[in-house]
Write a protein that holds these residues in place. Structure first.
Motif, mmCIF file in Angstrom:
data_model
loop_
_atom_site.group_PDB
_atom_site.id
_atom_site.type_symbol
_atom_site.label_atom_id
_atom_site.label_comp_id
_atom_site.label_asym_id
_atom_site.label_seq_id
_atom_site.Cartn_x
_atom_site.Cartn_y
_atom_site.Cartn_z
ATOM 1 N N THR A 81 -10.885 -18.457 0.565
ATOM 2 C CA THR A 81 -11.990 -18.462 -0.415
ATOM 3 C C THR A 81 -12.233 -19.856 -0.977
ATOM 4 O O THR A 81 -13.338 -20.182 -1.390
ATOM 5 N N SER A 82 -11.179 -20.705 -1.007
ATOM 6 C CA SER A 82 -11.337 -22.063 -1.525
ATOM 7 C C SER A 82 -12.264 -22.900 -0.640
ATOM 8 O O SER A 82 -12.863 -23.868 -1.107
ATOM 9 N N VAL A 83 -12.397 -22.542 0.645
ATOM 10 C CA VAL A 83 -13.299 -23.277 1.545
ATOM 11 C C VAL A 83 -14.744 -23.093 1.102
ATOM 12 O O VAL A 83 -15.559 -24.026 1.144
ATOM 13 N N ILE A 84 -15.095 -21.881 0.633
ATOM 14 C CA ILE A 84 -16.466 -21.576 0.230
ATOM 15 C C ILE A 84 -16.785 -22.189 -1.123
ATOM 16 O O ILE A 84 -17.892 -22.675 -1.364
ATOM 17 N N GLY A 85 -15.779 -22.172 -2.024
ATOM 18 C CA GLY A 85 -15.985 -22.779 -3.334
ATOM 19 C C GLY A 85 -16.676 -21.879 -4.322
ATOM 20 O O GLY A 85 -17.218 -22.356 -5.313
ATOM 21 N N ARG A 86 -16.693 -20.572 -4.069
ATOM 22 C CA ARG A 86 -17.309 -19.637 -5.021
ATOM 23 C C ARG A 86 -16.228 -18.839 -5.740
ATOM 24 O O ARG A 86 -15.464 -19.377 -6.510
ATOM 25 N N ALA A 87 -16.129 -17.555 -5.456
ATOM 26 C CA ALA A 87 -15.129 -16.712 -6.109
ATOM 27 C C ALA A 87 -13.727 -17.077 -5.624
ATOM 28 O O ALA A 87 -13.538 -17.582 -4.522
ATOM 29 N N ASN A 88 -12.744 -16.814 -6.474
ATOM 30 C CA ASN A 88 -11.361 -17.169 -6.157
ATOM 31 C C ASN A 88 -10.649 -16.084 -5.369
ATOM 32 O O ASN A 88 -9.643 -16.373 -4.712
ATOM 33 N N HIS A 89 -11.128 -14.832 -5.447
ATOM 34 C CA HIS A 89 -10.461 -13.719 -4.775
ATOM 35 C C HIS A 89 -11.436 -13.064 -3.783
ATOM 36 O O HIS A 89 -12.626 -12.908 -4.074
ATOM 37 N N VAL A 90 -10.870 -12.683 -2.635
ATOM 38 C CA VAL A 90 -11.715 -12.103 -1.585
ATOM 39 C C VAL A 90 -12.310 -10.776 -2.018
ATOM 40 O O VAL A 90 -13.406 -10.384 -1.563
ATOM 41 N N VAL A 91 -11.631 -10.069 -2.972
ATOM 42 C CA VAL A 91 -12.152 -8.786 -3.429
ATOM 43 C C VAL A 91 -13.483 -8.957 -4.175
ATOM 44 O O VAL A 91 -14.278 -8.024 -4.278
ATOM 45 N N ASP A 92 -13.732 -10.174 -4.688
ATOM 46 C CA ASP A 92 -14.979 -10.435 -5.402
ATOM 47 C C ASP A 92 -16.193 -10.422 -4.473
ATOM 48 O O ASP A 92 -17.334 -10.453 -4.951
ATOM 49 N N TYR A 93 -15.990 -10.393 -3.153
ATOM 50 C CA TYR A 93 -17.092 -10.389 -2.186
ATOM 51 C C TYR A 93 -17.506 -8.961 -1.801
ATOM 52 O O TYR A 93 -18.415 -8.772 -0.984
#
Length: 957
Positions: A81-93
């Motif tokens: 998720t740090s590569v995208i730079g948005r939410a910190n947790h994958v569950v947020d997607y």
């Protein structure tokens, strides 16, 4: 967004997806995405895309889900998720309201079935599949790495939120990421990248090896240079040590000669002491013979002394007996003398007793005469009294009644005055209690100041400084806002604290810009205090009016604007209205909380308070939809202590009433005091009048009593008369008796004195014989003393000789032990013959040996004294230099090997890199030219001073 399926546009390709799945190349590279499917992912319910083999564009307005597809590609291929730079947790997607989401990515495989990677995301974890087979994240990462897909490399995969990170990359990072992105591929002659890889990804690996070898070379060269310098220094040091070693060896030879001479010296000292011991032993034998002779000669003198001593003792016994007899007679004489004197004292006592009776009788007659004179005077005084005592009693009775009446009135006024005093004290206690309560309510400033000290020590120190220096400024500088605000009701403090940030709560407020600059310079720059200072706006407080009357919104539970809940100085209130809009934020109750949705839609408020929550309303820039953020308010901290103005007003009115009552009670108390003083004066006058009347009455009674007492005393003393004639007769009889006894005692004492003189005469005769016997004894003692003195002198000489002999013996033993220890001979062994022969060659006296030692010591001192550690250091450095020379050769060989290896890898890496950069530059210039711009990609190189190798970096311009 509803379910949809995006097909390829004609501007991309008309290739059908079925052909791709049949593994026909059709321009696709190995690992190209041929299909992407999303389920419940962010804004999508369900969507499927089929990219073409070349450039693909996704175009649409903001908020339509373009970035969502980029996020799905990253997360679906194992990216973080740090590569995208948005939410910190994958569950947020996961799409809001759904329990799980999934991504399916199909990658082109020219050699067989395409790879289909599926990821299912739930709230707890993620599951992975490749071609419907469950796998781990590691398996997916290995497949992606094999296909050279690098979602973490910004040169290959650049999400929207990471553009700034791409721009911040330096040219060295740009080169490495470029190598990673295109490693394993080479450009074709026609300028296109070939569809298949020409080998494993080695370009970046070569680059990493070169960097690692460069670090190793630098380390080895530094170590090689240090070793070389160290070797040269050690050789110089050992050269300097050689002369010191020669001097040390020469000096050691002289010291060894001194050591041998010292050994011989110890044996010579031992022999000399042993000879002295033998001489003393011979002296002891001579003295023993002399003492025996003197003792034999002294025996007749001892018999003569014994006879004389016996005679003296016999005469001492006789003298002692006569002395005891004389002492006994003398004691009896003393006793008779004491008895004689005692009877004389008794006669004197009888005479004195008679004289005392005689004097007593004279005194009695004198007292009778004096008392009769006094009685006559008292009777005359009684007759002279002019007032008849019968007239005094009516006056005394009348004065006593008046005194009783005045006393009753004084008692009544005193009781009333005590009641008034009790009321005054009760009223004063009520006033003090009310004042304490009022001061306790008002003493919020000190408590808040202490809280400020705990929260921010710099702000506290600044307040203390300002209170001492506020006269330095043109206008008033207000202390931190938390000290200026007074919340009208303590329950409202939480609303004020939720609206005003902490940094403003501890900020000072200025009304003049020059004051602000001077205040900041003094406290921040000079005193290094970290404080906040703000400027009050010039606008008047009247201009900050609520846009709507709060009465219009009472139906929603709103009762006040925030500004109405607290009091503050005008400048502070202007700042809070200007910065934090306290005049526009309403405060509601529980009803407001229950009707939040209605309030958001029907009121213009974008920020408001309910009973325990703060609500903020925002409108989306894309959809114009309203979103609400609510947060629960914490308990008040900084403003929890506030002045209750209602209670202060009530207590102030109460205090005023108590003070008025106190004035009335004090006036009444003063009236009672004045009346009491007048009655006391009257009472004192009546008491003086009564006292005078009582004195008149008591004087007559007193005179009558005194006359009766005098008469009684005269009669009593007249009865106590003494018969002096009879007393004189008795005294004469006692004196005659005592005189006879004195005469008898005197005769006995005379006889005892004669016996005592006879005993003393006999004692004197014996004393003369005793003196002659003592003289004979002293003559015998003198002769024996002279003989004993001679013997004692001989014995003293013997003891001295024995002491010297013992000392010499011990000294000889000690010297022998020292000589054997220094020579290295066992205590029970004798000096070896070979050593005796060797010692015979040396000087035979101590003086000669000392001269020889002095010469050798002088020679040794002339040489430079070198520590033995220098020789040891010389030997160690010899060995160290051999090791260092070997290490030096090894490092030289290692350095040559590293340089050779660097050159080999460089020949493999640099040409391929230059060709790749040239190809990238050609494409880069072509595309920029198509945009009407100019640009190029160059390979920047520089020589490394340590390895003479080039350092490369990519530069985009």
């Amino acid at each position: 967004m509803g379910s949809s399926k995006i097909k390829q546009g004609t501007f991309l390709t008309k290739q059908k997806i079925g052909n791709v799945r049949n593994n026909e190349n059709n321009g696709y590279q190995k690992g190209s995405i041929v299909r992407l499917k999303l389920e419940n992912f962010l804004t999508y319910d369900s969507v499927e895309l089929s990219p073409g083999p070349h450039l693909n564009l996704i175009i649409g307005p903001n908020g339509t889900g373009k970035s969502t597809i980029v996020c799905a590609i990253c997360l679906g291929l194992g990216g973080k998720t740090s590569v995208i730079g948005r939410a910190n947790h994958v569950v947020d997607y996961i799409k809001h309201g759904c329990n799980k989401a999934s991504t399916t990515i199909e990658l082109f495989n020219p050699d067989g079935r395409n790879w289909v990677i599926t990821r299912e995301i739930t709230e707890n974890n993620s599951t992975w599949k490749i071609n419907d087979a469950s796998v781990s994240l590691k398996d997916v990462e290995n497949l992606v790495m094999e296909l050279n897909i690098q979602v973490g490399n910004l040169c290959q995969f650049l999400p929207q939120d990471r553009v700034a990170d791409f721009v911040r990359m330096n040219k060295h990072e740009m080169l490495e990421n470029t190598e990673k992105a295109l490693d394993g591929f080479q450009p074709a002659r026609n300028g296109r990248v070939k569809a298949k890889k020409v080998g494993p990804p080695v370009m970046h690996e070569y680059h990493c090896q070169l960097k690692e070898l460069r670090v190793q070379t630098r380390t080895v060269e530094t170590s090689f240079k240090n070793t070389k310098e160290y070797l040269e220094n050690e050789k110089q040091k050992i050269g300097r040590l050689e002369d010191d070693v020669k001097y040390f060896q020469e000096r050691q030879r002289h010291l060894e000669r001194i050591e041998i001479l010292n050994k011989k010296r110890c044996w010579i000292e031992y022999e000399e002491v042993r000879q002295q011991y033998v001489q003393e032993k011979e002296k002891k034998d001579v003295l023993n013979k002399k003492i025996k002779y003197l003792r034999d000669k002294n025996t007749p003198l001892e018999k003569k002394l014994s006879d004389a001593s016996g005679k003296v003792q016999e005469l001492d016994s006789g003298i002692t007996i006569l002395s005891q007899e004389a002492r006994e007679y003398g004691q009896k004489v003393v006793n008779r003398t004491k008895q004689f004197e005692e009877y004389g004292e008794k006669i004197q006592e009888v005479v004195e007793e008679f004289n005392l009776k005689k004097q007593t009788e004279e005194d009695r007659k004198q007292r009778i005469y004096m008392w009769k004179q006094q009685l006559e005077g008292l009777e005359n005084e009684l007759e002279s009294l002019s007032v008849d005592h019968q007239d005094v009693f009516p006056l005394l009775s009348e004065v006593s009644k008046e005194i009783a009446e005045v006393s009753r009135k004084i008692y009544t006024i005193g009781s009333e005055k005590e009641n008034v005093k009790t009321s005054i004290e009760a009223n004063e206690n009520r006033i003090k209690g009310t004042e304490r309560h009022l001061n306790k309510i008002k003493d919020v400033g000190c408590q808040r100041l202490e809280m400020l000290r705990r929260k921010n020590k710099s702000a506290y120190d600044a307040v203390i400084w300002l209170r001492e220096n506020e006269q330095k400024y043109k206008k008033k500088i207000y202390e931190p806002i938390m000290l200026q605000i007074n919340v009208k009701n303590p329950e409202w403090a939480k609303y004020v604290e939720a609206q005003i940030p902490f940094n403003d709560m501890i900020a000072f407020v200025c009304e003049d810009e020059e004051d602000l600059e001077s205040f900041m310079k003094t406290l921040r720059d000079e005193q290094n205090l970290k404080i906040n200072v703000v400027m009050a706006p010039k606008t008047s407080l009247d201009s900050f009016k609520p846009p709507f009357s709060i009465a219009n919104f009472k139906k929603f539970g709103f009762h006040h604007y925030l500004q109405d809940l607290f009091e503050a100085p005008n400048a502070v209130m202007r700042y809070l209205c200007h910065m934090h809009h306290v005049h526009c934020v309403p405060v509601g109750n529980k009803f407001t909380k229950d009707n939040v949705e209605c309030i958001i839609n029907q009121t213009p408020f974008k920020r408001f308070f309910t009973e325990n929550h703060l609500y903020s309303v925002r409108k989306s820039r894309y959809t114009n939809q309203l979103s609400t953020i609510s947060s629960e308010m914490r308990k008040a901290d900084l403003l929890a202590l506030s002045v209750d103005t209602t209670q202060v007003h009530h207590l102030s009115e109460k205090l005023q009433i108590f003070q008025e009552e106190l004035k009335l009670w004090k006036a009444k108390h003063f009236e009672y005091e004045q009346e009491e003083k007048q009655l006391n004066v009257k009472q004192e006058e009546l008491r003086r009048k009564k006292k005078n009347l009582t004195t008149v009455r008591d004087n007559r009674n007193s005179l009558i009593a005194k006359i009766a007492l005098k008469k009684e005393n005269i009669q009593r003393v007249e009865r106590e008369a003494i018969d002096l004639t009879d007393a004189k007769k008795k005294v004469t009889e006692k004196i005659l008796l005592f005189a006879k006894k004195k005469s008898q005692i005197l005769q006995e004492r005379t006889k005892l004195i004669e016996n005592c003189l006879e005993s003393h005469k006999k004692k004197v005769k014996l004393a003369l014989f005793h003196a002659e016997a003592v003289t004979n004894k002293l003559e015998a003692e003198r002769e024996i003393f002279e003989a004993s003195t001679t013997i004692q002198e001989a014995e003293q000489q013997l003891e001295q000789v024995k002491e010297v002999m013992d000392n010499k013996k011990n000294e000889a033993h000690n010297l022998l032990d020292i000589a054997k220890k220094i020579t290295g001979i066992h205590p029970n062994e004798e000096l070896p013959e070979d050593l005796k022969k060797f010692f015979a060659q040396l000087p035979q006296t101590v003086d000669e040996i000392d001269n020889e030692i002095h010469k050798e010591q002088a020679k040794a001192d002339c040489l430079l004294q070198t520590d033995e550690s220098v020789v040891q250091e010389y030997k160690q450095k010899k060995q160290e230099i051999k090791k260092i020379e070997k290490e030096f050769c090894n490092k030289m060989q290692h350095l040559e090997q590293l340089k050779k290896k660097i050159e080999e890898i460089k020949q493999l890496w640099l040409p391929c890199l230059e060709e790749l950069i040239s190809h990238i530059n050609m494409k880069f210039r072509k595309y920029f030219a198509a945009l009407g711009c100019a640009g190029e990609v160059t390979l920047s190189t520089s020589e490394n001073p340590l390895t003479n190798q080039k350092r490369a970096a990519v530069w985009y311009s």
